[in-house]
Design a protein around this motif. Sequence first.
Motif, short mmCIF file in Angstrom:
data_model
loop_
_atom_site.label_atom_id
_atom_site.label_comp_id
_atom_site.label_asym_id
_atom_site.label_seq_id
_atom_site.Cartn_x
_atom_site.Cartn_y
_atom_site.Cartn_z
N ARG B 310 76.88 78.67 49.21
CA ARG B 310 77.69 77.85 48.29
C ARG B 310 76.99 77.76 46.93
NH1 ARG B 310 81.56 75.29 51.35
NH2 ARG B 310 81.14 75.29 53.58
N ASP B 311 77.47 76.85 46.07
CA ASP B 311 76.85 76.76 44.74
C ASP B 311 75.67 75.78 44.78
OD1 ASP B 311 78.01 74.29 44.77
OD2 ASP B 311 79.49 74.74 43.21
N ARG B 312 74.99 75.73 43.66
CA ARG B 312 73.76 74.95 43.58
C ARG B 312 74.00 73.48 43.93
NH1 ARG B 312 68.69 75.21 40.79
NH2 ARG B 312 69.15 77.17 39.74
N ALA B 313 75.11 72.94 43.43
CA ALA B 313 75.38 71.51 43.64
C ALA B 313 75.53 71.16 45.12
CB ALA B 313 76.63 71.11 42.86
N ALA B 314 75.97 72.13 45.89
CA ALA B 314 76.21 71.86 47.31
C ALA B 314 74.95 71.98 48.15
CB ALA B 314 77.27 72.82 47.84
N MET B 315 73.89 72.44 47.55
CA MET B 315 72.66 72.71 48.28
C MET B 315 72.08 71.41 48.86
SD MET B 315 69.85 75.12 46.56
CE MET B 315 68.64 75.94 47.55
N ALA B 316 71.65 71.48 50.10
CA ALA B 316 71.08 70.28 50.73
C ALA B 316 69.68 69.99 50.17
CB ALA B 316 71.01 70.47 52.24
N ALA B 317 68.97 71.03 49.78
CA ALA B 317 67.64 70.82 49.19
C ALA B 317 67.82 70.12 47.84
CB ALA B 317 66.91 72.14 49.01
N SER B 318 66.95 69.15 47.58
CA SER B 318 67.09 68.36 46.35
C SER B 318 66.75 69.18 45.12
CB SER B 318 66.14 67.16 46.42
OG SER B 318 64.80 67.61 46.39
N GLY B 319 67.07 68.64 43.98
CA GLY B 319 66.73 69.29 42.73
C GLY B 319 65.23 69.51 42.61
N PHE B 320 64.48 68.53 43.09
CA PHE B 320 63.02 68.67 43.05
C PHE B 320 62.59 69.87 43.88
CE2 PHE B 320 58.97 68.02 45.14
CZ PHE B 320 58.12 67.88 44.06
N GLU B 321 63.18 70.00 45.08
CA GLU B 321 62.80 71.11 45.96
C GLU B 321 63.19 72.44 45.34
OE1 GLU B 321 61.24 71.11 48.99
OE2 GLU B 321 60.89 68.94 48.95
N GLN B 322 64.36 72.47 44.71
CA GLN B 322 64.80 73.71 44.06
C GLN B 322 63.84 74.10 42.94
OE1 GLN B 322 68.97 73.52 42.88
NE2 GLN B 322 69.38 72.12 44.58
N ASP B 323 63.45 73.08 42.16
CA ASP B 323 62.52 73.36 41.06
C ASP B 323 61.17 73.81 41.59
OD1 ASP B 323 64.49 72.64 39.36
OD2 ASP B 323 63.67 70.66 38.84
N LEU B 324 60.75 73.17 42.69
CA LEU B 324 59.47 73.55 43.29
C LEU B 324 59.52 75.02 43.68
CD1 LEU B 324 56.69 72.67 44.51
CD2 LEU B 324 57.92 72.34 46.66
N ALA B 325 60.62 75.42 44.34
CA ALA B 325 60.75 76.81 44.76
C ALA B 325 60.71 77.75 43.55
CB ALA B 325 62.05 76.99 45.55
N ALA B 326 61.48 77.38 42.54
CA ALA B 326 61.53 78.23 41.35
C ALA B 326 60.16 78.33 40.69
CB ALA B 326 62.56 77.67 40.37
N SER B 327 59.43 77.20 40.66
CA SER B 327 58.13 77.21 39.98
C SER B 327 57.11 78.06 40.74
CB SER B 327 57.61 75.77 39.82
OG SER B 327 57.12 75.30 41.06
N LYS B 328 57.33 78.23 42.02
CA LYS B 328 56.40 79.07 42.79
C LYS B 328 56.81 80.54 42.74
CE LYS B 328 54.01 75.54 44.17
NZ LYS B 328 52.71 75.24 43.52
N GLY B 329 57.92 80.82 42.08
CA GLY B 329 58.33 82.21 41.92
C GLY B 329 59.40 82.66 42.89
N VAL B 330 60.03 81.70 43.60
CA VAL B 330 61.13 82.06 44.49
C VAL B 330 62.39 82.25 43.65
CG1 VAL B 330 62.61 81.23 46.37
CG2 VAL B 330 60.12 80.81 46.44
N ARG B 331 63.14 83.33 43.94
CA ARG B 331 64.40 83.53 43.24
C ARG B 331 65.51 82.86 44.03
NH1 ARG B 331 68.00 88.62 42.16
NH2 ARG B 331 67.09 89.38 44.10
N LEU B 332 66.30 82.04 43.36
CA LEU B 332 67.38 81.32 44.03
C LEU B 332 68.69 82.02 43.70
CD1 LEU B 332 66.20 77.77 42.97
CD2 LEU B 332 66.11 78.64 45.29
N MET B 333 69.44 82.36 44.75
CA MET B 333 70.76 82.96 44.53
C MET B 333 71.81 82.11 45.22
SD MET B 333 70.38 87.05 44.81
CE MET B 333 72.04 87.23 44.17
#
Lengths: 433, 445
Positions: B310-333
């Motif tokens: 689904r889209d980002r807004a529907a993600m169960a992981a919080s914004g903080f978790e998404q940012d954490l993933a992105a900051s570690k170099g994980v690509r979010l699709m």
Amino acid sequence: MADLTTDFVGIKSPNPFWLASAPPTDKEYNVRRAFEAGWGGVVWKTLGLDPHIVNVNGPRYGVVYGADRRVLGINNIELITDRPLKTNLEEIARVKKDYPDRAIVTSLMVPCEEWAWKEILPQVEDTGCDGIELNFGCPHGMSERGMGSAVGQVPEYIQMVAEWCKANTDMPVIVKLTPNITDIRYPARAAKAGGADAVSLINTVSSITSVNLDTMSPEPSIDGKGSHGGYCGQAVKPIALNMVAEIARDQETAGLPISGIGGVTTWRDAAEFLALGAGNVQVCTAAMVYGFGIIKELNAGLSGWMDDKGYASVAEVTGRAVPNVTDWQYLNLNYITKARIDQDACIKCGRCFAACEDTSHQAISMSEDRVFDVIDEECVACNLCIDVCPVEGCITMEELQPGDVDKRTGRVVEAEYANWTTHPNNPAAKAAE
Amino acid sequence: MTNSPRTPGVVSGRLSDEALAQNFSDLHPPYDGHEAMVAADRCYFCHDAPCVTACPTTIDIPLFIRQIQAGSPEGAAKTILDQNILGGMCARVCPTETLCEEACVREAAEGKPVEIGRLQRHATDSLMAKGIHPYDRAEATGKRVAVVGAGPAGLACAHRLAMKGHDVVLFDARPKPGGLNEYGIASYKTVGGFAQAEVDWLMQIGGIETVYDHRLGEGDLTLTGLAETYDAVFLGIGLAGVNALSAPGTETDNVLDAVGFIADLRQADDLSSLSVGRSVVVIGGGMTAVDAAVQSKLLGADEVTMVYRRDRAAMAASGFEQDLAASKGVRLMFNAQPVAVHGNGAVREVEFEHTESGPEGLSGTGETFRIAADQVFLAIGQTLEGAPEGLEIERGKIKVDPSGRTSLAKVWAGGDCATGGDDLTVTAVAEGRDAAEDIHQTLTA
């Protein structure tokens, strides 16, 4: 640019900021650094007769912290200079010679006998310093020996010593007052009666800053015991402002020059002292906490504010607020306000509600979704909600206009000024005519 | 270090020991004493504070922060633990950004809430460092309660029951207690063996007998047997199953469930011995997906892609978790669903189809693309597995009422296995605690 130079009882300085008689002005080294930093003057730390006194060899200061260990107040049990008189006099002379444009006032404390003053005054005069300040204020140590605040608490002594000094020197005489009295006007009147050129105030407030709950010793602790010290810094500013204002508006002392002391930390504090009647200010604790560099903020801030307000000189600021200091009985009881909460600015912390509901007038309502509103029928405009609100400007006081109805009393607001002296509830009310 | 992030295949030792130690250090290091005071001073001590309302365990947050301000971190800890006996772990793993800290009025005012989670950790760490267990057992009631599952719900329930004077026997299928605190949760959120230390601390209450390596429904451990032997039974068995992917090729090697990967990582003594792919694809959009993706990256995977249908807004992981993933170099699709796993023996690529949301729900657009992968982690949800016969099940969970009562007499349930929760540690604690209160009421009525 506003003119910051001041002429205080004939003593000229490039700005109104003097360092108060205290550890920062203890010796030549510090004073030279202060002048290099830009301070307008110093009151050299109090001299006494030889043999010079000694200080304790343990901690001299206690402290009261605010958030983030911000120093709100310091107390000290340090005594007057613990160096030989000759050393101090030589240093004063050297520094004054090198900084002729800065003010150097010498603080003095000797026994309450005329011979002692006759002995020290000529020696001080020989240094070329600009004036003397009589230390009638220190509440600790020296007061046990009949000096300091022991003199300042007896108006007759103040007058007597001031007279001796005026009779034995041509230097301007400033009398430094202790706040550890019940009515500051009496010592101020005594100083004036003794011929003093000015008063300076306040000296430190008798205090115990804290108790060590493990050792049960007051702080600062000397071998498990503590002695009351002198409290200073931001925490004492309200006490000092009131005492300055009391002297400025007392008919018997009105016009007597005042050097304002007590918690001056920023330019704004200084401006407030000036507005309440001070001709200049003295600073100590802020310098002790932050160093001499704060003088740049003090000068720039005061100058910028004066420019904004169109004050050309410090003298123009002095006493501006004094006419507005009055007695409670003369406050306008027809001035009616109500608290107003800006819902857009409100962050819904509910502190106004808790304060009003628990400790005031139950004049704020709280909805289930945390909307806070003022109940005009209950609001007495006490200001507590504004005081406790963490958002500046979120709650304000709105003045009711003549013709409006005060929902609390049901009365129509009147345009005329009316105070307690004519109020029907006042048994001593005079006819309003 | 024998390999590098670019070594092909699924291998161990991609990073040096120093880099691994750095990568898996504390995500939110503890405050020192002064930092805690400064952080505590930011609290406004709100009336009827929104943070308390937002806390599933209803901790009196302004009170405990004021106790820190006043120099009593141990007293603050007591305030926390009264409501949440696993307050130490919750301080570390709670998604505070969607709970108390989201509700903080300073978040509304400045976008910078009081750091309640870190303050809670400061308080609970201070108390535990002193070895203080501030609770005593009430007079023995003579009642015995079986608690099945030593995760957050079971531990909270067992502690509260023991405190009330009941004797508790705590069963768990695994060799160690803690449940997801021990086997789930990214390791940088709970370093230094904290999960076990917390259980050891909790057990100081006494009156809790532990039986590990016993799974409900296996051998002689049955719900019927427990209900006959004990005065009450609490089930906190979690969600032991993982959802499978309904796409061809999932049997391919190196297509794994993320839960198992996280558990292996938590139990590993030597991180350099863990294998991870060069190109990792994580499928899912919740906390488990983030934990698996981030930890793959931290273990040295060269490319990690997290794909959510689904889209980002529907993600169960919080914004903080998404940012954490992105900051570690994980690509979010986003908006892509897996349609096939390709590979000959081992996975080589995952094929996705773009999706879009319409009035009839999510649908594929028909357009597909492939992402190279030598390791795939599935994090598409966990399921109730091994629930005993006779319990009413609702939407895949054991049906309970607000007190935790199941459809069977004498049987309560809470935590992830039961309806009502939202799969958070803190919610499980609240449910275990509340069920214990209801069991106590029932047994002493």
